[in-house]
Design a protein around this motif. Structure first.
Motif, PDB file in Angstrom:
ATOM      1  N   HIS A   1       0.816  -1.209   0.000  1.00 14.69           N
ATOM      2  CA  HIS A   1       0.000   0.000   0.000  1.00 14.69           C
ATOM      3  C   HIS A   1       0.853   1.264   0.000  1.00 14.69           C
ATOM      4  O   HIS A   1       0.512   2.251  -0.669  1.00 14.69           O
ATOM      5  CB  HIS A   1      -0.934  -0.011   1.206  1.00 14.69           C
ATOM      6  CG  HIS A   1      -2.116  -0.913   1.028  1.00 14.69           C
ATOM      7  ND1 HIS A   1      -3.304  -0.755   1.712  1.00 14.69           N
ATOM      8  CD2 HIS A   1      -2.309  -1.995   0.240  1.00 14.69           C
ATOM      9  CE1 HIS A   1      -4.164  -1.694   1.360  1.00 14.69           C
ATOM     10  NE2 HIS A   1      -3.567  -2.472   0.471  1.00 14.69           N
ATOM     11  N   GLN A   2       1.955   1.264   0.747  1.00 11.57           N
ATOM     12  CA  GLN A   2       2.792   2.461   0.794  1.00 11.57           C
ATOM     13  C   GLN A   2       3.599   2.640  -0.486  1.00 11.57           C
ATOM     14  O   GLN A   2       3.848   3.772  -0.913  1.00 11.57           O
ATOM     15  CB  GLN A   2       3.714   2.419   2.015  1.00 11.57           C
ATOM     16  CG  GLN A   2       2.977   2.454   3.334  1.00 11.57           C
ATOM     17  CD  GLN A   2       1.893   3.505   3.372  1.00 11.57           C
ATOM     18  OE1 GLN A   2       2.148   4.679   3.104  1.00 11.57           O
ATOM     19  NE2 GLN A   2       0.670   3.098   3.700  1.00 11.57           N
ATOM     20  N   LEU A   3       3.991   1.537  -1.106  1.00 14.83           N
ATOM     21  CA  LEU A   3       4.658   1.653  -2.405  1.00 14.83           C
ATOM     22  C   LEU A   3       3.683   2.198  -3.437  1.00 14.83           C
ATOM     23  O   LEU A   3       4.046   3.042  -4.268  1.00 14.83           O
ATOM     24  CB  LEU A   3       5.203   0.297  -2.855  1.00 14.83           C
ATOM     25  CG  LEU A   3       5.960   0.297  -4.183  1.00 14.83           C
ATOM     26  CD1 LEU A   3       7.146   1.249  -4.142  1.00 14.83           C
ATOM     27  CD2 LEU A   3       6.428  -1.109  -4.546  1.00 14.83           C
ATOM     28  N   GLY A   4       2.434   1.747  -3.377  1.00 12.48           N
ATOM     29  CA  GLY A   4       1.424   2.275  -4.290  1.00 12.48           C
ATOM     30  C   GLY A   4       1.207   3.761  -4.089  1.00 12.48           C
ATOM     31  O   GLY A   4       1.107   4.533  -5.069  1.00 12.48           O
ATOM     32  N   LEU A   5       1.127   4.200  -2.827  1.00  8.67           N
ATOM     33  CA  LEU A   5       0.969   5.626  -2.544  1.00  8.67           C
ATOM     34  C   LEU A   5       2.164   6.420  -3.068  1.00  8.67           C
ATOM     35  O   LEU A   5       1.997   7.482  -3.687  1.00  8.67           O
ATOM     36  CB  LEU A   5       0.827   5.840  -1.031  1.00  8.67           C
ATOM     37  CG  LEU A   5       0.799   7.296  -0.556  1.00  8.67           C
ATOM     38  CD1 LEU A   5      -0.436   8.010  -1.083  1.00  8.67           C
ATOM     39  CD2 LEU A   5       0.865   7.366   0.971  1.00  8.67           C
ATOM     40  N   ALA A   6       3.380   5.905  -2.841  1.00  5.79           N
ATOM     41  CA  ALA A   6       4.587   6.599  -3.300  1.00  5.79           C
ATOM     42  C   ALA A   6       4.625   6.689  -4.817  1.00  5.79           C
ATOM     43  O   ALA A   6       4.957   7.749  -5.378  1.00  5.79           O
ATOM     44  CB  ALA A   6       5.832   5.891  -2.777  1.00  5.79           C
ATOM     45  N   MET A   7       4.284   5.603  -5.497  1.00  2.98           N
ATOM     46  CA  MET A   7       4.294   5.602  -6.960  1.00  2.98           C
ATOM     47  C   MET A   7       3.311   6.619  -7.516  1.00  2.98           C
ATOM     48  O   MET A   7       3.636   7.396  -8.432  1.00  2.98           O
ATOM     49  CB  MET A   7       3.955   4.202  -7.484  1.00  2.98           C
ATOM     50  CG  MET A   7       5.074   3.195  -7.338  1.00  2.98           C
ATOM     51  SD  MET A   7       6.347   3.439  -8.583  1.00  2.98           S
ATOM     52  CE  MET A   7       7.578   2.266  -8.039  1.00  2.98           C
ATOM     53  N   LYS A   8       2.089   6.635  -6.996  1.00  2.00           N
ATOM     54  CA  LYS A   8       1.081   7.582  -7.479  1.00  2.00           C
ATOM     55  C   LYS A   8       1.504   9.018  -7.208  1.00  2.00           C
ATOM     56  O   LYS A   8       1.367   9.899  -8.067  1.00  2.00           O
ATOM     57  CB  LYS A   8      -0.259   7.312  -6.799  1.00  2.00           C
ATOM     58  CG  LYS A   8      -0.963   6.045  -7.257  1.00  2.00           C
ATOM     59  CD  LYS A   8      -2.297   5.895  -6.535  1.00  2.00           C
ATOM     60  CE  LYS A   8      -3.027   4.648  -6.978  1.00  2.00           C
ATOM     61  NZ  LYS A   8      -4.331   4.482  -6.278  1.00  2.00           N
ATOM     62  N   THR A   9       2.022   9.261  -6.006  1.00  2.00           N
ATOM     63  CA  THR A   9       2.406  10.618  -5.629  1.00  2.00           C
ATOM     64  C   THR A   9       3.580  11.111  -6.459  1.00  2.00           C
ATOM     65  O   THR A   9       3.530  12.196  -7.048  1.00  2.00           O
ATOM     66  CB  THR A   9       2.780  10.668  -4.131  1.00  2.00           C
ATOM     67  OG1 THR A   9       1.695  10.164  -3.353  1.00  2.00           O
ATOM     68  CG2 THR A   9       3.071  12.090  -3.699  1.00  2.00           C
ATOM     69  N   VAL A  10       4.632  10.326  -6.516  1.00  2.15           N
ATOM     70  CA  VAL A  10       5.855  10.771  -7.197  1.00  2.15           C
ATOM     71  C   VAL A  10       5.623  10.926  -8.697  1.00  2.15           C
ATOM     72  O   VAL A  10       6.028  11.933  -9.297  1.00  2.15           O
ATOM     73  CB  VAL A  10       7.022   9.799  -6.927  1.00  2.15           C
ATOM     74  CG1 VAL A  10       8.232  10.137  -7.797  1.00  2.15           C
ATOM     75  CG2 VAL A  10       7.399   9.840  -5.455  1.00  2.15           C
ATOM     76  N   THR A  11       4.972   9.959  -9.331  1.00  2.00           N
ATOM     77  CA  THR A  11       4.802  10.037 -10.790  1.00  2.00           C
ATOM     78  C   THR A  11       3.930  11.217 -11.201  1.00  2.00           C
ATOM     79  O   THR A  11       4.254  11.939 -12.150  1.00  2.00           O
ATOM     80  CB  THR A  11       4.216   8.738 -11.350  1.00  2.00           C
ATOM     81  OG1 THR A  11       2.995   8.412 -10.659  1.00  2.00           O
ATOM     82  CG2 THR A  11       5.193   7.582 -11.218  1.00  2.00           C
ATOM     83  N   GLN A  12       2.830  11.442 -10.484  1.00  2.00           N
ATOM     84  CA  GLN A  12       1.945  12.541 -10.877  1.00  2.00           C
ATOM     85  C   GLN A  12       2.549  13.898 -10.547  1.00  2.00           C
ATOM     86  O   GLN A  12       2.413  14.842 -11.319  1.00  2.00           O
ATOM     87  CB  GLN A  12       0.580  12.375 -10.220  1.00  2.00           C
ATOM     88  CG  GLN A  12      -0.188  11.172 -10.782  1.00  2.00           C
ATOM     89  CD  GLN A  12      -1.613  11.079 -10.287  1.00  2.00           C
ATOM     90  OE1 GLN A  12      -2.378  12.029 -10.371  1.00  2.00           O
ATOM     91  NE2 GLN A  12      -1.978   9.914  -9.768  1.00  2.00           N
ATOM     92  N   LEU A  13       3.231  14.006  -9.406  1.00  2.00           N
ATOM     93  CA  LEU A  13       3.865  15.276  -9.071  1.00  2.00           C
ATOM     94  C   LEU A  13       5.084  15.551  -9.942  1.00  2.00           C
ATOM     95  O   LEU A  13       5.384  16.700 -10.251  1.00  2.00           O
ATOM     96  CB  LEU A  13       4.273  15.302  -7.594  1.00  2.00           C
ATOM     97  CG  LEU A  13       3.256  15.941  -6.632  1.00  2.00           C
ATOM     98  CD1 LEU A  13       1.949  15.160  -6.626  1.00  2.00           C
ATOM     99  CD2 LEU A  13       3.824  16.058  -5.232  1.00  2.00           C
ATOM    100  N   ALA A  14       5.765  14.504 -10.351  1.00  2.00           N
ATOM    101  CA  ALA A  14       6.973  14.691 -11.165  1.00  2.00           C
ATOM    102  C   ALA A  14       6.658  14.851 -12.642  1.00  2.00           C
ATOM    103  O   ALA A  14       7.284  15.654 -13.337  1.00  2.00           O
ATOM    104  CB  ALA A  14       7.927  13.519 -10.969  1.00  2.00           C
TER     105      ALA A  14
END
Length: 462
Positions: free
Chosen positions: A168-181
């Motif tokens: 779940h935390q990897l999923g949150l990190a992936m969504k956050t980083v990819t969309q913000l970046a």
């Protein structure tokens, strides 16, 4: 090739690589106590491999030889520092580059902008850090939105439901980083899944395959790695091209587009930020929630601070500095988990630590995983105790190691922001519970990660 592989896993900074080939080898490590090379060609490589990781190797090295110790990468001596007091003495004015960033660029074979002199290096670093800071500021409400979605999902689960913390935390990190970046394209889950697949293939080889030389020995693994890297680069270059005409500048890539960097340089910086950002953010969140689940007392103290500072309002950027105990929880998470266990610097001028002379052009390793659990610096070092960061001396030691203050790497600052939003949202809604009998074993590579999935349960606050 094996010598290069050794350095490639331990921050093969391009300048360091050049030094290793251009400067003649010394057969003594300047009189610093340590290991003799077990192999004339490979140095202590087999010793590192047999210990399972560079961190485990350094722990044994410093236990045997003290806080200043030496060993061998190939035919070259390396000095390792394993105590705060010795790090304070280390003379190295090379603060123009970030060791984590230059390590990744070297591993990935990126050299653009790396050889333009000190002024260009400083400018490139400033552009990168400004882009990260602007991205966090402009997209803070979006991070809150993603975290709230995760918390709502957890609240909807039965209290006995086992939650896979790492996934779940990897999923949150992936969504956050990819969309913000990289922007809106990554709202599509299928695009994120494809990114995740290639990210894992690249990171797994950076974290392990280069260390033992196994990547070069396996043609199938090397093809898989090169294919993943090629696909990731093509994706990032396509993002750079499609974002150019846009007037609305919100993502990390947009901030880079406003600079004088070339498309290739922008792609490289996006690669570094997304690779490192995903891993560091995910693991900071994983470890923070894991440690909270083991301590009801820490959870309740954090809950009280959140209620006092935020009340029923969502967390905001201007409120974060007031969340002092939350900051202490995250600092102690980084320390206890040894989040980044190793760093390195090149000795640009001759220096001295204690009675030991460190010659110019020596690679100096900061054994951070050793330092972070050194009993001479931290009382009860293996205990998770956020209260220790109330002491000014502890804060100064932590800052010296580069985990807070001006020397904090941009990816870690980003991870702190996401983790603060996560804790401030989650802890006010739910209590975290560790499963009995579950042991969190660690992979100590470039970033310390759990070896296996970690499970928790949650219950609603009344």
């Amino acid at each position: 090739m094996l010598d290069f592989a050794i350095f490639a896993v331990t921050f093969v900074i391009i300048l360091v690589g050049a030094v290793l080939y251009l400067y003649p080898s010394s057969r003594t490590a300047s009189g610093i106590p340590g290991l003799n090379p077990t192999d004339e060609k490979d140095g202590n490589l087999q010793d590192i491999v047999s210990k399972g990781s560079l961190h485990e190797f350094l722990m044994n090295l410093h236990q045997e030889f003290g806080s200043v110790a030496s060993f061998w990468f190939g035919g070259r001596p390396v000095v390792s520092l394993g105590c705060v007091e010795q790090l304070k003495q280390h003379i190295n004015p090379n603060h123009t580059t970030d060791s984590f960033e230059t390590m990744l660029k070297s591993l990935l074979g990126y050299q653009s902008g790396m050889g333009g002199g000190a002024s260009e290096t400083v400018l490139r670093k400033k552009v990168y850090e400004t882009a990260v800071n602007n991205t966090m500021k402009n997209n803070f409400p979006f991070v809150v939105k993603l975290v709230e979605e995760l918390v709502r999902k957890w609240k909807s689960l039965p209290e006995a439901q086992h939650i896979p913390l790492c996934a779940h935390q990897l999923g949150l990190a992936m969504k956050t980083v990819t969309q913000l970046a990289l922007g809106e394209r990554f709202k599509d889950d299928s695009v994120v899944i494809s990114f995740h697949k290639n990210h894992d293939a690249i990171w797994s080889e950076i974290g392990k395959g280069f260390l033992d030389g196994s990547l070069e020995k396996s043609s199938s693994r090397k093809r898989h790695y090169e294919k993943a890297l090629s696909e990731m680069e093509a994706l990032l270059l396509s993002v750079v091209k499609e974002r150019k005409p846009q007037k609305k500048r919100m993502a990390f890539v947009d901030a880079l587009l406003e600079s004088r960097l070339t498309e290739r340089q922008i792609m490289e910086d996006c690669m570094v930020f997304t690779l490192a950002g995903c891993v560091i953010t995910a693991n900071l969140c994983i470890w923070a929630l894991h440690f909270l689940s083991t301590s009801e007392e820490v959870q309740e103290k954090l809950y009280k601070e959140l209620e006092e500072v935020l009340g029923s309002d969502p967390v905001s950027l201007d409120k974060i500095p007031q969340l002092r105990y939350c900051q202490q929880v995250l600092n102690e998470t980084v320390r206890t988990a040894k989040l980044t266990p190793v760093a390195a610097r090149l000795q640009e001028v001759e220096g001295k630590v204690d009675q030991h002379v460190i010659p110019k052009e020596t690679l100096v390793i900061y054994a951070l995983g050793v330092v972070l659990q050194d009993s001479s610096t931290w009382s009860t070092p293996y205990r998770f105790d956020p209260d220790r960061f109330e002491e000014e001396s502890v804060k100064k030691s932590f800052c010296l190691l580069g985990f807070s203050g001006n020397q904090t790497c941009p990816e870690l600052r980003f991870a702190y922001m996401v983790a603060t939003v996560l804790l401030s949202t989650l802890v006010r809604e739910l209590k975290l519970h560790k499963l009995k009998g579950q042991v969190m074993e660690v992979k100590s590579e470039l970033v310390c990660t759990p070896k296996e999935e970690n499970w928790i349960t949650v219950s609603k606050r009344s």
